[in-house]
Design a protein around this motif. Structure first.
Motif, mmCIF file in Angstrom:
data_model
loop_
_atom_site.group_PDB
_atom_site.id
_atom_site.type_symbol
_atom_site.label_atom_id
_atom_site.label_comp_id
_atom_site.label_asym_id
_atom_site.label_seq_id
_atom_site.Cartn_x
_atom_site.Cartn_y
_atom_site.Cartn_z
ATOM 1 N N HIS A 3 0.828 -1.206 0.000
ATOM 2 C CA HIS A 3 0.000 0.000 0.000
ATOM 3 C C HIS A 3 0.860 1.253 0.000
ATOM 4 N N LYS A 4 1.976 1.204 0.733
ATOM 5 C CA LYS A 4 2.868 2.360 0.770
ATOM 6 C C LYS A 4 3.427 2.668 -0.623
ATOM 7 N N ALA A 249 -13.640 7.121 -6.022
ATOM 8 C CA ALA A 249 -13.680 6.245 -4.843
ATOM 9 C C ALA A 249 -13.636 4.779 -5.260
ATOM 10 N N ASN A 250 -14.422 4.407 -6.280
ATOM 11 C CA ASN A 250 -14.431 3.005 -6.704
ATOM 12 C C ASN A 250 -13.130 2.612 -7.389
ATOM 13 N N VAL A 251 -12.502 3.544 -8.097
ATOM 14 C CA VAL A 251 -11.166 3.257 -8.650
ATOM 15 C C VAL A 251 -10.181 3.002 -7.508
ATOM 16 N N THR A 252 -10.295 3.778 -6.429
ATOM 17 C CA THR A 252 -9.396 3.598 -5.278
ATOM 18 C C THR A 252 -9.614 2.248 -4.606
ATOM 19 N N MET A 256 -6.532 -0.253 -4.261
ATOM 20 C CA MET A 256 -5.910 -0.494 -2.950
ATOM 21 C C MET A 256 -6.273 -1.863 -2.363
ATOM 22 N N LYS A 257 -7.497 -2.330 -2.618
ATOM 23 C CA LYS A 257 -7.945 -3.633 -2.116
ATOM 24 C C LYS A 257 -7.706 -3.778 -0.619
ATOM 25 N N THR A 258 -8.207 -2.825 0.153
ATOM 26 C CA THR A 258 -8.082 -2.878 1.600
ATOM 27 C C THR A 258 -9.277 -2.185 2.242
ATOM 28 N N TYR A 259 -9.480 -2.446 3.533
ATOM 29 C CA TYR A 259 -10.543 -1.766 4.286
ATOM 30 C C TYR A 259 -9.990 -0.624 5.123
ATOM 31 N N LEU A 264 -7.128 4.193 2.297
ATOM 32 C CA LEU A 264 -8.180 4.563 1.340
ATOM 33 C C LEU A 264 -8.339 6.080 1.204
ATOM 34 N N VAL A 265 -8.319 6.803 2.351
ATOM 35 C CA VAL A 265 -8.565 8.247 2.293
ATOM 36 C C VAL A 265 -7.477 8.989 1.497
#
Length: 315
Positions: A3-4, A249-252, A256-259, A264-265
């Motif tokens: 993610h980083k 938002a949906n592209v993100t 990212m595939k995370t909660y 996400l923000v």
């Protein structure tokens, strides 16, 4: 990719888009060009923060990735405010011509509209969040009908002036407005920072959040205040952009595939900034200002919205 690493890649893409936007086509008069493009980039970055953060918070709160904050009728209140000024006072009135006065009027009315929804929905216990959105849709439809009624009665020449306010634009950004809007956004983000620790739990749903000890009604009320401030500031600054948050938002989420909202923000904010700066660059250099950026975004976002509906229906 971690993610980083994804956030770093998005940051590099955003900086590259800003650098290209600031320098492409400049033939030497840097003192004239850079300040004007700089305020445009500042407005787009500010709008990216508002739309990206508000959409992720709203979708987490409602546990629905198709809804956006505009569903509660803030866009309709913005259009009613602009049309009402032209209908009552005319297109040359200070409330329409003076951008600072218009910004304060619009921001006040949109926040007042949100406060009315709070009052209607949360003065008693037991009201569900989806009931608030249903009331928002009904009030938004009512405001939209009033707006259309006034638009068909005003002078055609004044309607042409009003038409410039009906679409989001970054070509008439005022430095003073951007500074005022920045102050509003800083206050909203600072308030949200105290609620950020609850977001991952809220994404589990209302019942799970309550079972884990979260004050769900209190957190939802405070999040709605943050979302209203962000959407009101962005809309009053550049105008309504309906599908931008849904798209980015949906592209993100797919990227990212995370909660985790700590990922996400910032990811959604960066994707939104890239979409705005890159889109404005294409509108200016490829389409030569023949189509506003908001029209292009709403076209792509509308098609993507239909795709999401069909996909959810199949699943």
């Amino acid at each position: 990719m971690t993610h980083k690493a994804k956030l770093i890649s998005l940051s590099v893409l955003a900086l590259a888009a800003v650098a290209i936007f600031m320098t492409v086509g400049v033939s030497g008069n840097w003192d004239y060009v850079l300040p004007r493009r700089g305020w445009k980039v500042a407005a787009m970055a500010l709008t990216g923060v508002c739309i990206g953060l508000a959409t992720v918070l709203f979708q987490t709160m409602t546990n629905n990735r198709i809804l956006t904050p505009n569903i509660i009728g803030l866009d309709s209140m913005y259009m009613l405010a602009q049309t009402g000024v032209v209908y009552v006072f005319g297109s040359t009135n200070k409330l329409l011509v003076d951008n600072n006065a218009n910004f304060l009027l619009t921001l006040t009315l949109m926040l007042g509209f949100t406060a009315l929804l709070y009052r209607l929905m949360f003065k008693r216990e037991g009201k569900h969040l989806y009931f608030l959105m249903l009331v928002g849709i009904i009030l938004g439809t009512l405001l939209g009908s009033l707006t259309t009624f006034m638009q068909v009665l005003i002078d055609p020449n004044e309607f042409l002036v009003l038409q410039g306010r009906m679409f989001a634009t970054f070509n008439k950004v005022q430095s003073g407005l951007t500074v005022v809007c920045s102050a509003v956004v800083v206050l909203a983000v600072a308030y949200y920072s105290r609620l950020a620790k609850f977001m991952d739990v809220l994404s589990l749903g209302k019942d799970q959040a309550i079972n884990l000890g979260v004050d769900y009604p209190g957190i939802v009320k405070r999040l709605l205040l943050v979302i209203s401030l962000l959407i009101s500031a962005a809309t009053a600054l550049v105008g309504p952009i309906t599908f931008l948050g849904l798209l980015t938002a949906n592209v993100t989420y797919a990227l990212m595939k995370t909660y985790r909202h700590s990922v996400l923000v910032p990811g959604c904010i960066l994707v939104t900034v890239i979409a705005l700066v890159g889109g404005q660059l294409i509108v200016e250099r490829v389409f030569e200002f023949t189509a506003p950026l908001s029209v292009v975004i709403n076209l792509i976002g509308g098609v993507y919205f239909l795709y999401l509906l069909l996909r959810e229906n199949k699943s």
